[in-house]
Structure formats: structure tokens, C-alpha cells
Write a protein that holds these residues in place. Structure first.
Motif, PDB file in Angstrom:
ATOM      1  N   VAL A   1     105.767  20.501  79.426  1.00  0.00           N
ATOM      2  CA  VAL A   1     104.483  20.534  78.732  1.00  0.00           C
ATOM      3  C   VAL A   1     104.711  20.322  77.240  1.00  0.00           C
ATOM      4  O   VAL A   1     105.745  20.695  76.696  1.00  0.00           O
TER       5      VAL A   1
ATOM      6  N   ARG B   1      92.395  33.773  82.238  1.00  0.00           N
ATOM      7  CA  ARG B   1      91.695  32.586  81.729  1.00  0.00           C
ATOM      8  C   ARG B   1      90.229  32.651  82.109  1.00  0.00           C
ATOM      9  O   ARG B   1      89.354  32.360  81.297  1.00  0.00           O
TER      10      ARG B   1
ATOM     11  N   GLN C   1      94.848  25.519  83.395  1.00  0.00           N
ATOM     12  CA  GLN C   1      93.653  25.030  82.684  1.00  0.00           C
ATOM     13  C   GLN C   1      92.732  24.248  83.610  1.00  0.00           C
ATOM     14  O   GLN C   1      91.516  24.402  83.574  1.00  0.00           O
TER      15      GLN C   1
ATOM     16  N   ALA D   1      95.592  32.029  75.957  1.00  0.00           N
ATOM     17  CA  ALA D   1      95.643  30.582  76.195  1.00  0.00           C
ATOM     18  C   ALA D   1      94.231  30.016  76.340  1.00  0.00           C
ATOM     19  O   ALA D   1      93.910  28.955  75.789  1.00  0.00           O
ATOM     20  N   GLU D   2      93.381  30.727  77.060  1.00  0.00           N
ATOM     21  CA  GLU D   2      92.024  30.217  77.275  1.00  0.00           C
ATOM     22  C   GLU D   2      91.221  30.245  75.971  1.00  0.00           C
ATOM     23  O   GLU D   2      90.543  29.272  75.632  1.00  0.00           O
TER      24      GLU D   2
ATOM     25  N   ALA E   1      97.259  34.722  79.589  1.00  0.00           N
ATOM     26  CA  ALA E   1      96.288  33.750  80.113  1.00  0.00           C
ATOM     27  C   ALA E   1      95.009  33.777  79.281  1.00  0.00           C
ATOM     28  O   ALA E   1      94.402  32.726  79.020  1.00  0.00           O
ATOM     29  N   MET E   2      94.612  34.952  78.847  1.00  0.00           N
ATOM     30  CA  MET E   2      93.388  35.062  78.046  1.00  0.00           C
ATOM     31  C   MET E   2      93.556  34.394  76.682  1.00  0.00           C
ATOM     32  O   MET E   2      92.675  33.667  76.221  1.00  0.00           O
TER      33      MET E   2
ATOM     34  N   ASP F   1      92.319  27.417  74.081  1.00  0.00           N
ATOM     35  CA  ASP F   1      92.279  26.161  74.826  1.00  0.00           C
ATOM     36  C   ASP F   1      93.661  25.493  74.873  1.00  0.00           C
ATOM     37  O   ASP F   1      93.809  24.293  74.642  1.00  0.00           O
ATOM     38  N   LEU F   2      94.682  26.301  75.174  1.00  0.00           N
ATOM     39  CA  LEU F   2      96.054  25.791  75.235  1.00  0.00           C
ATOM     40  C   LEU F   2      96.585  25.873  76.661  1.00  0.00           C
ATOM     41  O   LEU F   2      96.141  26.709  77.449  1.00  0.00           O
ATOM     42  N   PRO F   3      97.588  25.039  76.986  1.00  0.00           N
ATOM     43  CA  PRO F   3      98.254  25.200  78.282  1.00  0.00           C
ATOM     44  C   PRO F   3      98.992  26.540  78.337  1.00  0.00           C
ATOM     45  O   PRO F   3      99.399  27.086  77.304  1.00  0.00           O
ATOM     46  N   TYR F   4      99.164  27.054  79.548  1.00  0.00           N
ATOM     47  CA  TYR F   4      99.791  28.364  79.750  1.00  0.00           C
ATOM     48  C   TYR F   4     100.868  28.226  80.810  1.00  0.00           C
ATOM     49  O   TYR F   4     100.609  27.721  81.899  1.00  0.00           O
ATOM     50  N   VAL F   5     102.066  28.689  80.485  1.00  0.00           N
ATOM     51  CA  VAL F   5     103.149  28.715  81.463  1.00  0.00           C
ATOM     52  C   VAL F   5     103.492  30.182  81.705  1.00  0.00           C
ATOM     53  O   VAL F   5     104.015  30.863  80.819  1.00  0.00           O
ATOM     54  N   SER F   6     103.159  30.681  82.899  1.00  0.00           N
ATOM     55  CA  SER F   6     103.340  32.103  83.183  1.00  0.00           C
ATOM     56  C   SER F   6     104.664  32.351  83.896  1.00  0.00           C
ATOM     57  O   SER F   6     105.198  31.474  84.564  1.00  0.00           O
TER      58      SER F   6
END
Ligand SMILES: Cc1cc2nc3c(=O)[nH]c(=O)nc-3n(C[C@H](O)[C@H](O)[C@H](O)COP(=O)(O)OP(=O)(O)OC[C@H]3O[C@@H](n4cnc5c(N)ncnc54)[C@H](O)[C@@H]3O)c2cc1C
Lengths: 246, 319
Positions: free
Chosen positions: A167, B103, B71, A131-132, A128-129, A135-140
Motif C-alpha cells: 500500500v 471504520r 476502505q 483510518a476512517e 480502524a476509526m 480517509d486513509l488505508p488501514y492495515v490491521s
């Protein structure tokens, strides 16, 4: 397709866990290390399968010291093309994620893979970090991942069920059981791994904002109270009156 | 301000939302601060969060929040943190919370601790504990950033009513369009999902075959428990994968875990050793699981389980 797989090193599942006498440090004496199972069994293998189907490259990244190279070489033996190690001794997930993101930013990967968590700190944070930061989408917690053209479809494990999502690439994904089947490296893979590039790069400066400062072992369990098959009413009474769980 | 994110599903709060508010309330007390709750999307009776200690409840309703995209949710929470001046954010350590914690940490340049299970102490810096090494140890973290983000382990703290319902204020934020499209949500209906279950009945290879699971389901039915299984049982397809608990399956911490015909391998224990009370049924007195158990029954499970079910039934009838 350009794929990046984040791999970490964790104590083997059967390791005895111990700490320095003041509880400030993990005691690595006698601990066997392995590649984090979610990274190895699911993330890496699915990345290799996607490369086999669509072409491209699979790069490994690890943030850690030279002692991690053994785990990275195993990933190369399983089939990754090359690897990068960011040379430092990180204390927090955010520090690790920052280093991965800084590298990934320059390379424009289509998919960045992580395992769903590491089996030592069980935090589930790095994906998640990253991705942030990017600035990308994240699929967990993806237990399935397919790619067709520029579109990824995935099944996400959620409480008591599954969420099917779609996505566009690029994205960051965290891999759960089901995404792939473990691969055992063969002799040829192990030989080839020795010649594959493993670049060592310097970290970017970043503050540690959250660090473990004190470790303790959980209180020892009381010894078990034993019953035979004809004492079930007594067991139920104790679950109600003593344990107070029913 | 301690801002807790109250999770809901289909417009209803989960028990974990009330746990988070109680946790946020206690954290705020320790810090000499206030606790507020943030509700994302529609949820019935949002003001009720006040009963558990939220001094204020804020809500963001925006079409972009109808489906989960980390997001978009992160943007909404980060905006609320700014508008409200929150310095501690509390999420649940759930599939949603875990997707947001990292995030938010990156976005807010915040120190994070995932899966906390105690209220922080603040006298010598902000410190909070979590379980590490799959339940084999406890680590205390120190967080030294102005904003901190935590995710709370389920069933680590019980909701406590300390006040009355409050009114709900709408927050206006502008959100990006979702990029992750949720095509379908498939849920196994009719029982509490394993990560949220307080009572769990679990069985392993000692069951001999899938055709014998009737006695396990009957026991679970009488108790109102959720069923689980060991890994080999899921691997050979005797039971569905979502029942697999342990290091490589789901980690749970129910109030009661009943293990039937499971040897208690270290990787299995890693997922269940935080259960409050463990009952082990095994015919082998040397089974390692007995060392991790509170109550043990040595005997043939095909005899013990029906007798235990009958005893629970008698107990329920007396209640
Ligand atoms: C990296 C790794 C990760 C792993 N992750 C997990 C995980 O997440 N979860 C997990 O569960 N395992 C995991 N395992 C596997 C684990 O090591 C064990 O092999 C597994 O838990 C054993 O399952 P079991 O207890 O059902 O079977 P067994 O070990 O075969 O035990 C069966 C038990 O049933 C008892 N029994 C048999 N018949 C009866 C009867 N009639 N009445 C009463 N008792 C009876 C036996 O005495 C025995 O104790 C992992 C292994 C590895 C290497």
C-alpha cells in the motif's frame, strides 16, 4: 518520515481487577499501570526503527488525563521525539479516535501506528476509526512492516495464516507480535525524556455514543475434579456426558 | 433492521457466519425488528442464511471486493445500511470484522461494541455485554446512537436453524478502487485455525523440548483438535508463533482446552479462560492452572498424555 504512535495506558497484566460496589466504576485502587504492550513493544519500536533507517520524527499521542504522563514519558525514554496529550477522560474508542484524527489531520503523518488492541478493553477499534476519520488505508494486525520509498509492505495476521499486502503511504497500521522486539529504556533515554516536549491540548467536542455502564466479575469456577493417569477413561466419559464437549 | 455481515472464505461461509445470523435473528426478536444478511463477494448457497433466521439476503458482487481492503468493504456496508435502513450492524469479531467495526462506527457516527457475547437487551436502552480485562471481567455497554455496530465473539452462540432458505437479492453500489493490494495469502492448510477451533490441545515448557511434541500432535489428531502453545515455547522457536495463545498471543474460546505442562500464569489464562471446559495436565499439584480448570490430571505428562490419547481412541471406536 513523519510517524505518529498512539499509546494508551492499561492496568499491568497481573493486576487484580475490581469494581466499585455498585459495579459502575473500575476500582483503580492499588492498580499498577503500564503502557499497553502492543503499543510499546511493537508499534513504538518499529516506528523508531523506521526513523533510524529513513530519518524523520516519531511523535506519541495519548488521549487522557495528566496521570497518563508517566506512561508517555516512558515512550519518550524509549526514543520518541515528542508527545502530545489530548487532555480529557474518554469513555469510548470513537471519542479517542476522533481526538487522534483531529490532531493527525493537521500534521500530515506518513504512518499512524496503533497496537493491535489494548489489554483492558480488547476492542481493536481505534486504528480502524482513525483510518476512517482520515480517509486513509488501514492495515490491521501487521506482524511485519517495511517501507521503501512511498510504498509500505506488510504481513497481516489472519485466521490460520498471513496476508502479504502492499500500500502507498500515508496509512494507518495496527501492530501485532513480530513487528519488532521490545526495547528497554536506558538511563540516558530516561534523562533525555524529561526534556522532550510533551504538549497538552484540548479535545474537540464529540458525543460519547457507547459507554460501559455496569461491570461484573465472571462466575467463580467450580472446584477442579482431579484424576490420576489411570483414570483416563473416566475423564473421557465425563467430557462426553457431563461437559458435553466431545 | 438488524443487518448481519456474513463472512465467507473462498466462496464458502464460515461457521461464524451462521453464528452471526442466529445472533442477528435473536437481536431482531428482542427489538421487535427484522434480520437481514449481507454477503460481500461470491459465496455458494447464500440463500441458506435464511435457515438461521435471515428474513432477507442481499449480495454485493463487485470486482473491488475480491480482495480485502477495509476502505472498500466499509463503503459497501455503509451503502447497504443506507439503502436498507438498517439500525444495527453485526460483524464477526474476526480479523476482517475487527478491521471494519471501527471504520463503520466512524463512518456511520455509530456507537460500537467490539466482541459482544450476549444478545442485547432493549428495555432500559440498548445494552449489550462483552468480556473485558482479558477475560477477568464482564462489562455491559449502553449504546445511544441511532445506528449501532457490534462484532460478535466466535463460539459465543451456536447457530440454530429456525426457518428455510430465502432468495438472494443483488444490491447495486458504487465502490472506490482498493488501495491495499493483497500480494499473497499464506494459509496453514489441514486444520481448523486456532481462533475458530472448538477443540484445542496446548502444551508448554513442561514438554522439555520440541522433539517431544509427537504425543501432543497424536492427541490432537485423535480428537481432531488444533494445537496451541504457551508463549515461552513460541519465543524459543519450539513451536510456530501462530500457535501462541494468551494475553500477547491469540485469545481463544474453544469448547475444550487441554493444557499440558503449562503452569497457568495469569497472562496465559488471559487468552484461554473463556474456554468452556478446561483440562489441565501437570505434575505440580500447586500449579496455578488447576484453579482455573474443570478437570485436572496430576501426573507426569509423558505418562498421562499417551494414556489420555488411548482413552479417546477407545471412546471414538465405541461411537
Ligand atoms: C506482559 C507479559 C505477557 C505475557 N503473555 C503471555 C501469553 O500471551 N501467553 C503465555 O503463555 N505466556 C505469556 N507470558 C508469560 C507467562 O507469564 C508465563 O511465563 C508463561 O505462560 C509460562 O509458560 P509455561 O506454562 O509453558 O512454562 P512454565 O511456567 O515453566 O510451566 C511449565 C509447567 O510444566 C509443568 N511440568 C514440567 N514438567 C512436567 C511433566 N513432566 N509433566 C507434567 N507437567 C510438567 C510444571 O509443573 C509447570 O507448571 C507473558 C508474560 C508477560 C510478563
Amino acid at each position: 518520515m513523519k510517524l505518529l504512535v498512539c499509546v494508551s495506558k492499561t492496568p499491568d497484566t497481573t493486576s487484580r481487577i475490581a469494581f466499585s460496589s455498585d459495579g459502575a466504576q473500575f476500582d483503580a485502587n492499588g492498580v499498577q499501570y503500564i503502557m499497553n504492550p502492543y503499543d510499546e513493544w511493537y508499534a513504538l519500536v518499529r516506528a523508531l526503527e523506521l526513523k533510524e533507517a529513513h530519518g524523520g520524527t516519531v511523535t506519541l499521542i495519548n488521549v487522557g488525563t495528566e496521570s497518563n504522563d508517566q506512561v508517555i514519558r516512558k515512550g519518550l525514554a524509549i526514543g520518541a521525539d515528542n508527545a502530545v496529550r489530548v487532555n480529557c477522560d474518554p469513555q469510548s474508542s470513537l471519542f479517542v479516535a476522533k481526538q487522534i484524527a483531529e490532531y493527525a489531520r493537521k500534521e500530515n503523518f506518513d504512518i499512524v501506528f496503533c497496537g493491535k488492541e489494548t489489554i483492558d478493553y480488547n476492542s481493536s477499534e481505534v486504528g480502524a476509526m482513525v483510518a476512517e476519520f482520515l480517509d486513509l488505508p488501514y492495515v490491521s494486525f501487521a506482524s511485519k512492516l517495511d517501507v521503501s520509498g512511498q510504498t509500505a509492505t506488510a504481513a497481516r495476521d489472519i485466521e490460520g495464516g498471513t496476508e502479504m499486502v502492499e500500500v502507498e503511504l500515508p496509512l494507518v497500521v495496527s501492530a501485532a507480535k513480530g513487528m519488532a522486539e521490545q526495547r528497554i529504556p536506558n538511563m540516558q533515554g530516561i534523562m533525555m525524556a524529561k526534556r522532550k516536549p510533551l504538549d497538552v491540548i484540548d479535545p474537540v467536542p464529540f458525543d460519547e455514543l457507547s459507554t460501559p455502564v455496569q461491570y461484573t466479575l465472571p462466575p467463580a469456577k467450580k472446584t477442579v475434579q482431579l484424576f490420576n493417569a489411570d483414570q483416563m477413561d473416566e475423564l473421557v466419559r465425563l467430557l462426553h456426558e457431563e461437559a458435553k464437549v466431545i | 433492521m438488524v443487518l448481519i455481515i456474513a463472512e465467507s472464505q473462498k466462496g464458502q461461509f464460515k461457521k461464524s457466519a451462521f453464528e452471526a445470523v442466529t445472533y442477528g435473528y435473536k437481536t431482531a426478536q428482542a427489538m421487535g425488528s427484522t434480520c437481514a444478511a449481507l454477503v460481500l463477494g461470491e459465496a455458494a448457497n447464500a440463500g441458506d442464511l435464511g435457515k438461521y433466521g435471515a428474513g432477507a439476503v442481499y449480495q454485493i458482487t463487485d470486482a473491488a471486493l475480491q480482495q480485502f481492503d477495509s476502505q472498500v468493504y466499509t463503503a459497501a456496508i455503509a451503502e447497504a445500511v443506507k439503502q436498507l435502513g438498517a439500525d444495527v450492524v453485526v460483524l464477526n469479531h474476526s480479523s476482517t470484522g475487527k478491521s471494519l467495526l471501527g471504520r463503520l462506527a466512524a463512518r456511520l457516527h455509530a456507537g460500537s461494541v467490539a466482541g459482544v457475547n450476549t444478545v442485547p437487551t432493549v428495555s432500559g436502552g440498548f445494552r449489550v455485554k462483552k468480556s473485558v480485562f482479558s477475560g477477568k471481567a464482564i462489562a455491559e455497554y449502553e449504546v445511544n446512537s441511532p445506528v449501532k455496530v457490534l462484532s460478535l465473539t466466535g463460539n459465543a452462540i451456536q447457530p440454530e436453524v429456525v426457518g428455510a432458505a430465502v432468495s438472494v437479492s443483488a444490491l447495486q453500489v458504487s465502490l472506490p478502487a482498493p488501495k491495499v493490494k493483497v500480494k499473497e495469502v499464506i494459509r496453514e492448510e489441514g486444520h481448523v485455525p486456532l481462533p475458530e477451533a472448538e477443540l484445542v490441545v496446548s502444551a508448554g515448557r513442561g514438554m522439555k523440548g520440541p522433539e517431544n511434541w509427537g504425543i501432543v500432535e497424536e492427541l490432537a489428531g485423535v480428537l481432531g483438535a488444533t494445537t496451541a502453545c504457551s508463549r515461552p515455547v513460541a519465543d524459543v522457536g519450539w513451536r510456530p508463533h501462530h500457535e501462541h495463545v494468551g494475553q500477547t498471543g491469540i485469545a481463544i474460546r474453544p469448547n475444550l482446552y487441554i493444557a499440558i505442562g503449562i503452569s497457568g500464569a495469569i497472562q496465559h489464562l488471559a487468552g484461554v479462560n473463556n474456554s468452556k471446559t478446561i483440562v489441565v495436565i501437570n505434575k505440580d499439584p500447586e500449579a496455578p492452572f488447576f484453579k482455573a480448570a474443570d478437570y485436572g490430571v496430576q501426573g507426569d505428562l509423558f505418562e498421562v498424555v499417551p494414556k489420555l490419547t488411548a482413552a479417546f481412541r477407545r471412546f471414538k471406536e465405541q461411537q
